[in-house]
Design a protein around this motif. Structure first.
Motif, PDB file in Angstrom:
ATOM      1  N   PRO A 175       0.817  -1.227   0.000  1.00  0.00           N
ATOM      2  CA  PRO A 175       0.000   0.000   0.000  1.00  0.00           C
ATOM      3  C   PRO A 175       0.846   1.271   0.000  1.00  0.00           C
ATOM      4  CG  PRO A 175      -0.851  -1.571   1.590  1.00  0.00           C
ATOM      5  CD  PRO A 175       0.455  -2.107   1.121  1.00  0.00           C
ATOM      6  N   GLU A 176       2.120   1.192   0.391  1.00  0.00           N
ATOM      7  CA  GLU A 176       2.981   2.366   0.423  1.00  0.00           C
ATOM      8  C   GLU A 176       3.894   2.469  -0.788  1.00  0.00           C
ATOM      9  OE1 GLU A 176       2.950   0.140   3.011  1.00  0.00           O
ATOM     10  OE2 GLU A 176       1.454   1.238   4.201  1.00  0.00           O
ATOM     11  N   TYR A 177       3.725   1.586  -1.777  1.00  0.00           N
ATOM     12  CA  TYR A 177       4.622   1.563  -2.925  1.00  0.00           C
ATOM     13  C   TYR A 177       4.557   2.897  -3.670  1.00  0.00           C
ATOM     14  CZ  TYR A 177       6.533   0.136  -7.461  1.00  0.00           C
ATOM     15  OH  TYR A 177       7.259   0.051  -8.613  1.00  0.00           O
ATOM     16  N   LYS A 178       5.738   3.504  -3.944  1.00  0.00           N
ATOM     17  CA  LYS A 178       5.814   4.839  -4.543  1.00  0.00           C
ATOM     18  C   LYS A 178       5.942   4.809  -6.063  1.00  0.00           C
ATOM     19  CE  LYS A 178       5.904   6.691  -0.423  1.00  0.00           C
ATOM     20  NZ  LYS A 178       4.747   7.463   0.097  1.00  0.00           N
ATOM     21  N   GLY A 179       5.925   3.638  -6.677  1.00  0.00           N
ATOM     22  CA  GLY A 179       6.105   3.567  -8.110  1.00  0.00           C
ATOM     23  C   GLY A 179       4.840   3.802  -8.909  1.00  0.00           C
ATOM     24  N   LEU A 180       3.744   4.190  -8.269  1.00  0.00           N
ATOM     25  CA  LEU A 180       2.472   4.475  -8.929  1.00  0.00           C
ATOM     26  C   LEU A 180       2.149   5.954  -8.802  1.00  0.00           C
ATOM     27  CD1 LEU A 180       0.482   1.424  -7.483  1.00  0.00           C
ATOM     28  CD2 LEU A 180       1.629   1.557  -9.701  1.00  0.00           C
ATOM     29  N   VAL A 181       1.227   6.423  -9.636  1.00  0.00           N
ATOM     30  CA  VAL A 181       0.856   7.840  -9.563  1.00  0.00           C
ATOM     31  C   VAL A 181       0.239   8.174  -8.204  1.00  0.00           C
ATOM     32  CG1 VAL A 181       0.543   8.048 -12.048  1.00  0.00           C
ATOM     33  CG2 VAL A 181      -1.384   7.357 -10.617  1.00  0.00           C
ATOM     34  N   MET A 182      -0.249   7.161  -7.514  1.00  0.00           N
ATOM     35  CA  MET A 182      -0.741   7.327  -6.151  1.00  0.00           C
ATOM     36  C   MET A 182      -0.584   5.992  -5.427  1.00  0.00           C
ATOM     37  SD  MET A 182      -4.568   8.286  -4.728  1.00  0.00           S
ATOM     38  CE  MET A 182      -4.491   9.978  -5.309  1.00  0.00           C
ATOM     39  N   PRO A 183      -0.015   5.953  -4.235  1.00  0.00           N
ATOM     40  CA  PRO A 183       0.070   4.696  -3.493  1.00  0.00           C
ATOM     41  C   PRO A 183      -1.318   4.102  -3.298  1.00  0.00           C
ATOM     42  CG  PRO A 183       1.454   6.358  -2.476  1.00  0.00           C
ATOM     43  CD  PRO A 183       0.647   7.069  -3.528  1.00  0.00           C
ATOM     44  N   THR A 184      -1.408   2.783  -3.464  1.00  0.00           N
ATOM     45  CA  THR A 184      -2.731   2.151  -3.394  1.00  0.00           C
ATOM     46  C   THR A 184      -3.386   2.331  -2.035  1.00  0.00           C
ATOM     47  OG1 THR A 184      -1.706   0.035  -2.761  1.00  0.00           O
ATOM     48  CG2 THR A 184      -2.061   0.448  -5.108  1.00  0.00           C
ATOM     49  N   GLY A 185      -2.609   2.539  -0.999  1.00  0.00           N
ATOM     50  CA  GLY A 185      -3.175   2.754   0.327  1.00  0.00           C
ATOM     51  C   GLY A 185      -3.899   4.075   0.470  1.00  0.00           C
ATOM     52  N   GLN A 186      -3.744   5.004  -0.504  1.00  0.00           N
ATOM     53  CA  GLN A 186      -4.390   6.318  -0.434  1.00  0.00           C
ATOM     54  C   GLN A 186      -5.569   6.440  -1.398  1.00  0.00           C
ATOM     55  OE1 GLN A 186      -1.417   9.343  -1.054  1.00  0.00           O
ATOM     56  NE2 GLN A 186       0.049   8.412   0.382  1.00  0.00           N
ATOM     57  N   VAL A 187      -5.800   5.445  -2.232  1.00  0.00           N
ATOM     58  CA  VAL A 187      -6.811   5.562  -3.278  1.00  0.00           C
ATOM     59  C   VAL A 187      -8.209   5.683  -2.688  1.00  0.00           C
ATOM     60  CG1 VAL A 187      -7.891   4.370  -5.219  1.00  0.00           C
ATOM     61  CG2 VAL A 187      -5.410   4.363  -4.990  1.00  0.00           C
ATOM     62  N   ALA A 188      -8.540   4.865  -1.692  1.00  0.00           N
ATOM     63  CA  ALA A 188      -9.889   4.884  -1.121  1.00  0.00           C
ATOM     64  C   ALA A 188     -10.200   6.240  -0.498  1.00  0.00           C
ATOM     65  CB  ALA A 188     -10.040   3.774  -0.091  1.00  0.00           C
ATOM     66  N   ALA A 189      -9.281   6.794   0.284  1.00  0.00           N
ATOM     67  CA  ALA A 189      -9.517   8.090   0.926  1.00  0.00           C
ATOM     68  C   ALA A 189      -9.620   9.209  -0.117  1.00  0.00           C
ATOM     69  CB  ALA A 189      -8.399   8.391   1.917  1.00  0.00           C
ATOM     70  N   ALA A 190      -8.813   9.130  -1.173  1.00  0.00           N
ATOM     71  CA  ALA A 190      -8.853  10.168  -2.205  1.00  0.00           C
ATOM     72  C   ALA A 190     -10.188  10.161  -2.933  1.00  0.00           C
ATOM     73  CB  ALA A 190      -7.699   9.977  -3.186  1.00  0.00           C
ATOM     74  N   TYR A 191     -10.668   8.949  -3.288  1.00  0.00           N
ATOM     75  CA  TYR A 191     -11.939   8.911  -4.013  1.00  0.00           C
ATOM     76  C   TYR A 191     -13.111   9.237  -3.090  1.00  0.00           C
ATOM     77  CZ  TYR A 191     -14.884   7.702  -7.951  1.00  0.00           C
ATOM     78  OH  TYR A 191     -15.749   7.772  -8.993  1.00  0.00           O
ATOM     79  N   ALA A 192     -13.015   8.916  -1.816  1.00  0.00           N
ATOM     80  CA  ALA A 192     -14.052   9.314  -0.863  1.00  0.00           C
ATOM     81  C   ALA A 192     -14.139  10.834  -0.785  1.00  0.00           C
ATOM     82  CB  ALA A 192     -13.750   8.722   0.519  1.00  0.00           C
ATOM     83  N   ASP A 193     -13.014  11.512  -0.870  1.00  0.00           N
ATOM     84  CA  ASP A 193     -13.025  12.979  -0.849  1.00  0.00           C
ATOM     85  C   ASP A 193     -13.681  13.532  -2.102  1.00  0.00           C
ATOM     86  OD1 ASP A 193     -11.788  15.414   0.654  1.00  0.00           O
ATOM     87  OD2 ASP A 193     -11.228  15.722  -1.458  1.00  0.00           O
ATOM     88  N   ILE A 194     -13.482  12.836  -3.250  1.00  0.00           N
ATOM     89  CA  ILE A 194     -14.140  13.265  -4.492  1.00  0.00           C
ATOM     90  C   ILE A 194     -15.651  13.092  -4.374  1.00  0.00           C
ATOM     91  CG2 ILE A 194     -14.390  12.739  -6.946  1.00  0.00           C
ATOM     92  CD1 ILE A 194     -11.444  12.033  -7.012  1.00  0.00           C
ATOM     93  N   LEU A 195     -16.097  11.956  -3.805  1.00  0.00           N
ATOM     94  CA  LEU A 195     -17.535  11.741  -3.633  1.00  0.00           C
ATOM     95  C   LEU A 195     -18.135  12.762  -2.665  1.00  0.00           C
ATOM     96  CD1 LEU A 195     -17.712   7.837  -3.404  1.00  0.00           C
ATOM     97  CD2 LEU A 195     -18.168   9.298  -5.386  1.00  0.00           C
ATOM     98  N   GLN A 196     -17.329  13.237  -1.737  1.00  0.00           N
ATOM     99  CA  GLN A 196     -17.824  14.201  -0.758  1.00  0.00           C
ATOM    100  C   GLN A 196     -17.841  15.618  -1.317  1.00  0.00           C
ATOM    101  OE1 GLN A 196     -19.009  13.356   2.233  1.00  0.00           O
ATOM    102  NE2 GLN A 196     -19.496  15.453   2.842  1.00  0.00           N
ATOM    103  N   ASN A 197     -16.788  15.997  -2.072  1.00  0.00           N
ATOM    104  CA  ASN A 197     -16.635  17.383  -2.494  1.00  0.00           C
ATOM    105  C   ASN A 197     -16.757  17.588  -3.998  1.00  0.00           C
ATOM    106  OD1 ASN A 197     -16.001  18.321   0.226  1.00  0.00           O
ATOM    107  ND2 ASN A 197     -14.026  17.267  -0.055  1.00  0.00           N
ATOM    108  N   GLY A 198     -16.887  16.527  -4.741  1.00  0.00           N
ATOM    109  CA  GLY A 198     -17.071  16.660  -6.174  1.00  0.00           C
ATOM    110  C   GLY A 198     -15.814  17.145  -6.879  1.00  0.00           C
ATOM    111  N   ALA A 199     -16.014  17.936  -7.935  1.00  0.00           N
ATOM    112  CA  ALA A 199     -14.890  18.425  -8.739  1.00  0.00           C
ATOM    113  C   ALA A 199     -13.993  19.371  -7.963  1.00  0.00           C
ATOM    114  CB  ALA A 199     -15.415  19.115  -9.995  1.00  0.00           C
ATOM    115  N   GLU A 200     -14.468  19.878  -6.828  1.00  0.00           N
ATOM    116  CA  GLU A 200     -13.654  20.795  -6.018  1.00  0.00           C
ATOM    117  C   GLU A 200     -12.613  20.064  -5.183  1.00  0.00           C
ATOM    118  OE1 GLU A 200     -16.290  23.096  -3.684  1.00  0.00           O
ATOM    119  OE2 GLU A 200     -17.276  24.060  -5.404  1.00  0.00           O
ATOM    120  N   SER A 201     -12.664  18.741  -5.163  1.00  0.00           N
ATOM    121  CA  SER A 201     -11.688  17.970  -4.411  1.00  0.00           C
ATOM    122  C   SER A 201     -10.296  18.162  -4.996  1.00  0.00           C
ATOM    123  CB  SER A 201     -12.059  16.492  -4.422  1.00  0.00           C
ATOM    124  OG  SER A 201     -11.033  15.695  -3.871  1.00  0.00           O
ATOM    125  N   THR A 202      -9.309  18.192  -4.118  1.00  0.00           N
ATOM    126  CA  THR A 202      -7.931  18.357  -4.576  1.00  0.00           C
ATOM    127  C   THR A 202      -7.434  17.105  -5.335  1.00  0.00           C
ATOM    128  OG1 THR A 202      -7.149  17.556  -2.431  1.00  0.00           O
ATOM    129  CG2 THR A 202      -7.356  19.939  -2.711  1.00  0.00           C
TER     130      THR A 202
END
Length: 637
Positions: free
Chosen positions: A474-501
């Motif tokens: 989950p901490e592997y840095k060879g991806l555009v985003m570590p897989t351990g952060q994908v769920a939280a990032a997409y949850a922020d998109i569902l919460q804030n829409g296009a305004e999400s960072t």
């Protein structure tokens, strides 16, 4: 001269036909090689090793006989040894010098399973389900094995096996396995193993020269008949009337004696001719019969250049390094979690099991094959359908066709595999993507993620199932985003829409999921329906760790989940409640109006493709599949 040549032809024909027939009779070898081994009567399991199965070339016919139930399975040797664990067993090997099967008792040492790979919060392992016969209550005066002990010891129904067979007193089956495969023999896992094991290898009984010898002998025989017939014709012609008469007899012929009555028989000459015809008919009928007897393919040589067929066993050879590479003998063996035929077999069992529990609403039984978000979704669905019988069933799990099997490379447990299957009966239903996990060798695979693929999605290219995908941290840095952060990032998109960072990092234009579950849109729609209540929406990453599979382009396919909560609170001292006759009211059991408000919670399962950093700065994370399910509902406490 022709009679002499005919005799030579008859003798040559007799020798050729005799040799051809002898190849199929007296010179023909046995049609199989057989070896047997006897059990010591104490061990509960017998393992037939790869060297014993490969003692002779060809397919292996395994026959087991005993006094009670018999179980036979075959699978990778490492899997069988892992399933046995510390249980002693009887091993069957091949003695090349004596050319016999030998048995020895193996006191298995404890298997060191990598503790780091097993999450500390994982649920307790669930043993392989016991046979249905163990559920029966024994008579009071009968000594029956402990059901829990039997469930822990029975090998019946394990997902580790490539195939299995059961029966009473005698079971036989034919397999064709490559190197690295062993056979496990048992009764019920607690009682002593069956008494006798026999291995048979069918041998090649083809006699490619029998046909040419018999056909050639028949042809030579016909040549002999032709020579004999021409000899008789020539001899008869040489006995014709002579034109030169002796002196003194010119002008008159000598008188012949009158034949007697006995010599004037009506059929003397005809009987001789009839016998001659019968003698000629017998060889004429015998030759075609001999020729027809050599029509089988085993009688003739093969000129197609084909070699012996390759193995047809549903197994994958163990991964091996290139010859020039040095291999550390102490390094753990890395191999894919499952083979394709093994996965197809698991999917068939899973589809049948799921259809049964979905129809009967068996919440407790669902734990045998589901964990995490998929289990929560089914338990909630069963509760809703208890009140609303017409509520749709959960999405079914199709058994076939399996279009993708991607196991993780593993040195132990837990093991995971990603598979995609289509609905063969209805092409309009989106393909189902499943992620399955096996916590221990004694566990069956559990569904930990179930999503429907997004329409027209392209699954990235992955390694073949015989190689498998490397696990990704989950901490592997060879991806555009570590897989351990994908769920939280997409949850922020569902919460804030296009305004999400995080919005620029996801390909939102290719999917309408962010709009369908957008918190602001949901809140606006809810308040329009009920202006007297205030709706609060919260979205956060789920508690299930991400599961990732490496792709060929250095990216990753990752399965995550997101939790979404909605809380409706009345304004100005009013009341609010769930929609009458809705799924939330059926799940919660609360059908009235509340001054405190009501709350509901949904689980969202997601499948993403995360590109590697080598794909460039503009590479975006793509949504491959998703599903949303109501999992909780209640009145605010």
């Amino acid at each position: 001269m022709r009679f002499a040549l005919a005799i030579v032809a008859f003798v040559a024909a007799a020798v050729m036909i005799g040799l051809g027939i002898a190849q199929r009779t007296v010179f023909m070898e046995a049609d199989r090689v057989s070896m047997s081994a006897e059990s010591d009567g104490e061990s509960a399991f017998i393992v037939i090793g790869p060297d014993a199965l490969a003692a002779n070339p060809g397919k292996q016919e395994v026959s087991v006989s005993g006094d009670g139930p018999i179980f036979i399975s075959y699978g990778r040797t490492t899997d069988i040894e892992a399933w046995l664990g510390e249980i002693p067993y009887e091993s069957v090997h091949y003695d090349a010098e004596e050319k016999v099967l030998v048995t020895e008792t193996v006191e298995a040492s404890s298997i060191d399973e990598p503790a780091a790979e097993t999450p500390t919060e994982a649920p307790a392992p669930t043993a392989t389900p016991a046979p249905t016969a163990t559920a029966e209550t024994p008579a009071a005066n009968e000594a029956a094995p402990d059901p829990e002990a039997l469930a822990a010891a029975t090998p019946i129904g394990s997902d580790l096996w490539l195939d299995e067979f059961t029966g009473e007193r005698f079971v036989t089956t034919t397999i064709d396995v490559p190197e690295g495969i062993s056979v496990l023999v048992a009764s019920d896992g607690l009682s002593p193993a069956p008494a006798r094991v026999t291995l048979d290898w069918p041998t090649d009984t083809a006699t490619p020269w029998a046909g040419p010898l018999i056909a050639g002998g028949a042809l030579v025989f016909l040549v002999g008949l032709a020579l004999l017939a021409s000899g008789f014709i020539r001899h008869r012609r040489s006995r014709g009337p002579r034109r030169n008469l002796p002196k003194g007899s010119r002008g008159r012929l000598p008188s012949a004696p009158k034949p007697t009555r006995n010599q004037v028989g009506a059929g003397g000459g005809r009987r001789a001719i009839g016998r001659a015809k019968r003698v000629a008919i017998v060889p004429a009928l015998l030759v075609p019969a001999l020729a027809l007897s050599a029509c089988s393919a085993d009688y003739w040589p093969s000129f197609d250049g084909e070699t012996a067929p390759a193995t047809t066993a549903p197994a994958t050879p163990l991964a091996s390094a290139e010859p020039e590479e040095t291999v550390d003998p102490d390094a753990p063996i890395v191999e894919p979690a499952v083979t394709v035929p093994q996965m197809e077999r698991i999917m068939r069992r899973l589809a049948v099991f799921t259809a049964g529990i979905d129809e009967s609403r068996g919440s407790a039984a669902a734990e045998e094959r589901f964990v995490g978000p998929p289990l929560d979704a089914r338990v909630a669905n069963y509760a809703i359908r208890g009140t609303l019988p017409d509520h749709p069933l959960p999405p079914a799990i199709p058994a076939a066709p399996v279009t993708l099997t991607l196991p993780q490379q593993s040195t132990g447990w837990p093991r995971t595999v990603l598979t995609i299957a289509k609905n063969a009966d209805d092409e309009t239903i989106a393909p189902t993507a499943l992620v399955l996990v096996q916590e221990t060798p004694r566990d069956n695979y559990h569904v930990i993620s179930q999503t429907a693929l997004v329409p027209d999605t392209d699954v990235p290219e992955v390694a073949p199932a015989s190689i498998g995908a490397p696990p990704i941290s989950p901490e592997y840095k060879g991806l555009v985003m570590p897989t351990g952060q994908v769920a939280a990032a997409y949850a922020d998109i569902l919460q804030n829409g296009a305004e999400s960072t995080f919005a620029p990092m996801f390909a939102l234009d290719d999917s309408d999921l962010d709009e369908a579950l957008n918190a602001a849109s949901r809140k606006q729609a809810a308040q329009a329906e009920n202006p007297t209540a205030t709706l609060t929406v919260s979205t956060a990453a789920g508690t299930t760790p991400p599961i990732s599979f490496g792709t060929i382009d250095a990216g990753a396919i990752v399965a995550v989940d997101v939790l979404r909560g909605e809380k409706s609170v009345p304004n100005d001292g009013g009341t609010t409640g769930f929609q009458e006759g809705g799924s939330a009211a059926a799940l919660s059991g609360f059908t009235g109006q509340s001054a405190k408000g009501v709350t509901r919670r949904s689980g969202i399962q997601l499948l993403f493709y995360v590109p590697g950093v080598s794909a460039g700065e503009d590479a975006q994370i793509q949504l491959l599949g998703w599903s949303e399910n109501l999992i909780q509902a209640s009145e605010v406490k």
